[in-house]
Design an enzyme around this catalytic site. Structure first.
Site, PDB file in Angstrom:
ATOM      1  N   GLU A 117      41.256 -20.677 -21.070  1.00 47.50           N
ATOM      2  CA  GLU A 117      42.094 -20.755 -19.880  1.00 47.50           C
ATOM      3  C   GLU A 117      43.520 -21.190 -20.205  1.00 47.50           C
ATOM      4  OE1 GLU A 117      40.759 -24.127 -17.455  1.00 47.50           O
ATOM      5  OE2 GLU A 117      39.428 -24.573 -19.121  1.00 47.50           O
ATOM      6  N   ASP A 125      37.890 -30.528 -11.166  1.00 42.52           N
ATOM      7  CA  ASP A 125      38.155 -30.046 -12.515  1.00 42.52           C
ATOM      8  C   ASP A 125      39.108 -31.031 -13.193  1.00 42.52           C
ATOM      9  OD1 ASP A 125      38.234 -28.449 -14.797  1.00 42.52           O
ATOM     10  OD2 ASP A 125      38.390 -26.608 -13.650  1.00 42.52           O
TER      11      ASP A 125
END
Length: 922
Positions: free
Chosen positions: A501, A307
């Protein structure tokens, strides 16, 4: 994926965009038509490429840079970059950009890649997580939580096929979707990215998404899908984003791993590693979970990608981060900004022997395999025939269907559907009534999402104006609900403001004070009141639910607001079912199906027109004045159907690898379910037993095997064997009747589970006898008085209505023979090995302190590792003893569990007998 959010980096990226990218884009002179593309590259296959590559070229392939972080597009050539990405809000010129502008950007960058010595094209990644949501004018679908509410895998596949075509229209060939997290705590700010709290639901929806992106196999008309975020991101303690998932391996495998097993089985092309930790260890450096489990046990052969700057979170210096991540099994690193430092660091580590060349070659070969599979060496520029389809009417029609199927009707006291023939006045208002950005949520044009008309779409207010019948008048009071107005119908559209997020975690799950006031104002000034909630998760809505005559959970519906009015006016019925358990209070979090907590609404709840609730929500009033609970109308329409006695398998709770097949119709309903080799189950819940007593259960099934198949049938805790006879083929349907004792009412649970072999396809179960349909005469209900009932407390202390305790009452098990029983479930079998979970139940009346269970394998199975205990194996004989923390098994149905991996050749049959502390188990 996470998007960088520090101001200094944003300033750097802004400068880079201006100085580097625009110059390269202007110089590129890319045609707006799709050119004839000759085959490129100096190699003919992945292996041929690998054999010709230098270390620098290999490391370049393992590097993924954010496009706006490039010092110059020529760095793609200089550093042999294998991949670029556009993070959230990172279009051609920042947020947004049209499809044609994206395609021009992509083709420009690709021209630098194919100019390298070997001419290896880029693979370009983008977060197309609910449509191609970064692109101006693209169709944006409901977020995953809404798609989970549809329970429609065929629709999910169709939606992702639309997204795939729109992604292809911008040149991109890699999507960081689907997210197959299994959210267990609604306070988590990424709850809406998951399809729901149930692993079986997430597995089925994730598989459908992968099929939509990748088709029946990768090619030039597909895009590479990504299962993310591996693994356990939905189970962090307190729902903290990027937090620590503090669970046993058994729980990790039971809840969070199944969607990845399903994704790998459906040939997903890439897997993205999660930011979270598992019991204190960061996933980006977890060689056991990445290499041993994902690549080894599950057999994943695609790209493992990190990520956004995920390796930077590993402990130690940067060289240690790179070394740990690559050795753990990460194939491509989403750097995303300082790609030069990453490249030089990785090269140093390899040359020093701290990262073996075999690990580098394996990573590069995985990347090249996917590039060749996508046909990038023969078709590396944008196919502009797809570009004109972006945002098309046909694509929007699919999204509109997704909206209407995602809506969940939580309450309806006779106000819906709205009449299309009567004359009346509708007053609408609320923060979300006419705000497209709020309707989209996060990951929409910009990373965190924004307010206002950020792209092309239809708000609820715009849809309502288009849908209203001629005799209906409308008034939109917006957010200024404190003024003087009145109406026959009030509609308040409220919800969460956009977040993604890092910004979305909530400790209260509270409806905002502004929304609370808007609901109170509109409901008090109109005769009947409807509340529509747009949110990425359940909120605490007790007060709003009490005030409303109808309440709709609309999730984050996306660009096609007309899907909401389609259902409100009755052109379509409500079909959505809750993909999560709705909490009664935030203190109940985490709350999930089967944990014994009594929420406001259970998992799977959802009303439709003419239907009655499957359970009564538990409300906790916050005042001593209780509004009427049964407002008009005074007469139920005579079209109310009788209580259903037929339960479709595809609508039941599924687990253990059972999957829904909607590509073929069942005998009844939209599909049926397929059983895996062993351990799968279909559980029908809330089955109506009428007045109770003996009933006939008629199972409709299809069995194409040449011999009968036997499984286990468990009814309200009592288990018996059930045998299905061959029907001739897997789509030739037959019925089998089983006599069973059912409880009165809808408290019955019927579970059908495979034990040692795949069972018959299941279409439905019907309860025959004892179900009394309503009389044809309409039932008249006497409405309450118009004055609310006021509860007068005896003292100044407010009256508190206490909801049922969260601890369920557990009755001793009945009809379970033997002092102990064993549930041996093969969770995953890949032909030469398997993962097994074992649950041991103590049916006796005495607590067991310290346990050892033994059995003999019927074949040549050999355990390779075991968790939640210790084991020894001699030949086929196995002995497993407790760990120091799980030595006690409670009496009267107490359980303990452990799991293990095994290898074998030939067959992998279930052991026939087990012994607990020397006593034979059933």
């Amino acid at each position: 994926m996470v998007k960088q959010r520090f101001s200094d980096v944003r300033k750097l990226i802004g400068a880079i965009v201006i100085v580097g990218f625009l110059i390269g884009l202007i110089l590129a002179l890319v045609s707006t038509n799709t050119p004839a593309q000759a085959a490129i590259g100096a190699c003919s296959s992945p292996e041929d490429c690998l054999s010709k590559m230098t270390l620098d070229e290999k490391i370049g392939q393992m590097t993924q840079a954010n496009h706006s972080a490039l010092d110059s597009p020529s760095d793609i050539t200089t550093y042999y970059l294998g991949s670029l990405l556009s993070g959230g809000g990172e279009g051609p010129y920042g947020s947004g950009g049209t499809a044609s502008q994206w395609a021009d950007m992509y083709d420009n960058y690709q021209s630098y890649a194919v100019a390298t010595r070997l001419g290896i094209p880029l693979i370009y990644g983008v977060d197309a997580v609910h449509g191609h949501n970064n692109v101006q004018g693209a169709v944006i679908f409901p977020h995953h939580i809404g798609m989970g509410a549809t329970r429609n895998t065929a629709l999910v596949e169709q939606a992702e096929a639309v997204t795939r075509d729109e992604v292809l229209g911008t040149g991109m060939n890699w999507v960081f979707a689907p997210c197959v997290a299994v959210p267990q705590n609604d306070r988590w700010g990424r709850t809406y990215e998951g399809y729901g709290e149930d692993p079986a639901l997430v597995s089925a929806m994730g598989a459908a998404s992968i099929r939509g992106f990748q088709g029946s196999g990768l090619g030039t008309n597909t895009v590479l899908a990504t299962a993310k975020h591996y693994v356990g991101d939905g189970g962090t303690t307190n729902g903290i984003d990027q937090g620590d998932t503090q669970v046993s391996e058994e729980v990790l495998r039971a809840i969070h791993l199944p969607p990845y097993q399903s994704a790998v089985a459906n040939d997903v092309g890439s897997v993205m590693i999660s930011f979270n930790s598992w019991n204190g260890e960061k996933l980006h450096g977890h060689d056991y979970l990445i290499t041993t489990v994902l690549k080894g046990e599950l057999g994943f052969d695609g790209i493992v990608v990190s990520d956004w700057a995920g390796i930077d979170q590993l402990p130690g210096d940067y060289a240690s981060d790179v070394r740990t991540a690559i050795n753990a099994g990460i194939d491509m690193v989403m750097v995303p900004s300082d790609y030069k430092t990453f490249i030089s660091t990785l090269k140093t580590e390899v040359n020093a022997g701290r990262i073996p060349m075999s690990r580098i070659d394996n990573a590069v070969l995985r990347i090249l395999n996917q590039k060749f599979a996508l046909g990038l060496f023969t078709k590396y520029q944008t196919d502009r025939t797809y570009t004109s389809q972006v945002g098309s009417a046909a694509h929007r029609a699919v999204a509109r269907q997704a909206v209407r199927e995602s809506l969940v009707l939580l309450k309806n006291d006779g106000v819906l559907p709205l009449s299309k023939t009567d004359t009346y006045r509708i007053v609408v208002g609320g923060s979300h009534v006419d705000n497209l950005g709020y309707q989209l949520g996060g990951w929409s044009i910009s990373w965190q999402g924004e307010s206002g008309d950020t792209t092309t779409g239809t708000t609820f207010w715009e849809a309502l104006q288009a849908a209203k019948p001629p005799n209906v008048t409308l008034q939109n009071v917006g957010i200024n609900t404190g003024g003087s107005f009145s109406g026959d119908i009030g509609i308040t559209v409220i919800g969460e403001t956009p977040y993604a997020e890092g910004e979305g975690d909530s400790y209260t799950l509270a409806v905002s004070s502004a929304n609370t006031q808007q609901v109170s104002d509109i409901c008090s000034k109109t005769t009947r009141c409807i509340v529509i909630l747009m949110s990425g998760r359940p909120l605490i809505i007790n007060n709003q639910l009490n005030q409303a005559d109808a309440f709709v959970a609309a999730w984050l519906p996306g660009t096609e607001g007309a899907g909401m009015t389609d259902v409100l006016f009755g052109d379509y019925n409500f079909t959505g079912k809750l993909p999560v358990t709705w909490p009664n209070a935030v203190s109940q979090e985490p709350i999930n199906d089967g944990d014994g907590k009594v929420g406001l609404f259970p998992f799977g709840y959802g009303l439709s027109y003419g239907a009655t609730p499957t359970s009564t929500p538990v409300l906790t009033p916050t005042s001593t004045t209780l509004p009427p609970t049964t407002p008009p109308p005074t007469t139920l329409p005579p079209t109310t159907p009788p209580p259903s006695s037929t339960y479709q398998a595809e609508d039941a709770s599924l687990g253990g690898g059972v999957s829904v097949d909607t590509n073929h119709s069942g005998y009844y309903g939209t599909g049926f379910v397929n059983f895996p080799t062993s351990g799968g189950y279909v559980e029908y819940r809330n089955v109506d037993g009428g007045s109770g007593g003996s009933r006939t259960l008629q199972f409709r099934f299809a069995l194409g095997a040449t011999s009968a198949r036997t499984g286990q049938l468990t009814i309200n805790g009592a288990t018996q064997n059930i045998t299905f006879q061959p029907t001739g083929s897997w789509d030739s349907w037959s019925t089998m009747d089983v006599t069973a004792a059912l409880n009165a009412g809808t408290s019955n649970t019927i579970r059908l589970q495979s034990t040692g072999q795949d069972l018959a396809n299941q279409d439905q179960v019907e309860v025959i006898g004892g179900i009394t349909p309503p009389t044809a005469t309409p039932v008249t209900i006497v409405p309450p008085t118009s004055t609310p009932v006021t509860v007068i407390p005896p003292t100044s202390t407010p009256v508190t209505i206490v909801p049922p305790t969260s601890t369920p009452t557990t009755a001793p098990p009945t009809n379970i023979p033997g002092i102990c029983s064993v549930d041996y479930v093969i969770q995953n079998d890949w032909g030469s090995g398997a993962t097994v979970s074992v649950t041991v139940r103590n049916n006796g009346t005495s607590i067991i302190n310290g346990w050892t269970i033994t059995w003999t394998f019927p074949g040549n199975q050999q355990i390779t590792n075991l968790w939640n205990g210790s084991y020894s194996q001699s030949g086929a004989s196995v002995s497993v003893s407790n760990a120091n923390w799980n030595a006690t098994i409670g009496a009267n149905g107490g359980t303990t569990s452990f799991g293990f991996n095994l290898v074998y050749s030939g067959t992998n049959a279930v052991p026939p007998n087990f012994t607990l502390n020397g006593t034979h188990c059933q």
